[in-house]
Design an enzyme around this catalytic site. Structure first.
Site, PDB file in Angstrom:
ATOM      1  N   CYS A   1      17.028  30.141  26.853  1.00  0.00           N
ATOM      2  CA  CYS A   1      18.450  29.916  26.583  1.00  0.00           C
ATOM      3  C   CYS A   1      18.857  30.777  25.387  1.00  0.00           C
ATOM      4  O   CYS A   1      18.021  31.444  24.777  1.00  0.00           O
ATOM      5  CB  CYS A   1      18.705  28.436  26.301  1.00  0.00           C
TER       6      CYS A   1
ATOM      7  N   CYS B   1      16.775  29.902  22.231  1.00  0.00           N
ATOM      8  CA  CYS B   1      15.382  30.347  22.262  1.00  0.00           C
ATOM      9  C   CYS B   1      15.286  31.871  22.256  1.00  0.00           C
ATOM     10  O   CYS B   1      14.367  32.436  21.651  1.00  0.00           O
ATOM     11  CB  CYS B   1      14.671  29.767  23.474  1.00  0.00           C
TER      12      CYS B   1
ATOM     13  N   GLU C   1       9.906  26.772  24.220  1.00  0.00           N
ATOM     14  CA  GLU C   1       9.709  28.011  23.455  1.00  0.00           C
ATOM     15  C   GLU C   1       9.659  27.736  21.950  1.00  0.00           C
ATOM     16  O   GLU C   1       8.817  28.282  21.233  1.00  0.00           O
ATOM     17  CB  GLU C   1      10.852  29.002  23.721  1.00  0.00           C
TER      18      GLU C   1
ATOM     19  N   HIS D   1      12.966  22.636  22.738  1.00  0.00           N
ATOM     20  CA  HIS D   1      12.653  23.412  23.941  1.00  0.00           C
ATOM     21  C   HIS D   1      11.210  23.911  23.855  1.00  0.00           C
ATOM     22  O   HIS D   1      10.666  24.084  22.758  1.00  0.00           O
ATOM     23  CB  HIS D   1      13.612  24.600  24.070  1.00  0.00           C
TER      24      HIS D   1
HETATM   25 ZN   LIG Z   1      15.871  27.124  24.900  1.00  0.00          ZN
END
Ligand SMILES: [Zn+2]
Length: 177
Positions: free
Chosen positions: A111, A114, A83, A81
């Site tokens: 999410c 993260c 992040e 991801h």
């Molecule tokens: Zn994430």
């Protein structure tokens, strides 16, 4: 008041008596917009690469330490991801796994993975643009930073350019159907 909205600081009794983290807000809203615009540009790059369009930057003051977009498909990695990639860059730039005094700007609500990483990184502040009702870990599906007992207080807020970020995501998912 318990339910005054998911993005407000919660009444966490375990936080009582603890000092507020320093708020690196010089420039305020205009500064937030500038960094989020850079994150949005990363999200556009993700869209060009047929990745879910999410972009992220990690900064300390006026220094850009990490900048990334989602690369789950390209790297064949469910954890790639935006992040996570940006946090890894920032930690490498500082040569320190603790990103104290840093802020993360991301185009979509982090999410649960993260959001957890942001807490582990000891970030000061997270600003996200669009909400994510499906996987959001900062108030939508879960509220990871508000988990009772956490020994790090992470300031999380919804910031600018939410509509622009959501438009990119809609364009992506429309194209998939
Ligand atoms: Zn994430």
């Amino acid at each position: 008041m318990k339910n005054e909205g998911p993005w407000k600081e919660r009444d966490n009794p375990l936080r009582a008596g603890r000092e507020e983290p320093p708020r690196p807000q010089a420039g305020g809203k205009e500064r937030d917009r500038r960094w989020m615009a850079l994150a949005l540009r990363e999200a556009e790059r993700a869209l060009e690469e047929d990745e879910v369009p999410v972009g992220c930057v990690v900064v300390r003051g006026e220094n850009l330490l990490g900048k990334a977009h989602n690369q789950v498909e390209r790297l064949r990695d469910p954890t790639a991801h935006a992040e996570i990639l940006a946090l890894t860059q920032a930690a490498a730039a500082l040569d320190d796994p603790r990103l104290t005094g840093c802020e993360l700007f991301v185009t979509l609500e982090p999410c649960f993975m993260c959001a957890g990483a942001c807490v582990l990184a000891r970030l000061d502040r997270v600003v996200f643009a669009a909400r994510d009702p499906k996987f959001g870990g900062c108030g939508s599906l879960l509220d990871v930073p508000a988990t009772p007992g956490l020994n790090h207080v992470l300031q999380v807020e919804q910031g600018p350019l939410g509509e622009e970020a959501a438009t990119l995501l809609k364009a992506f998912f429309r194209g998939r159907r």
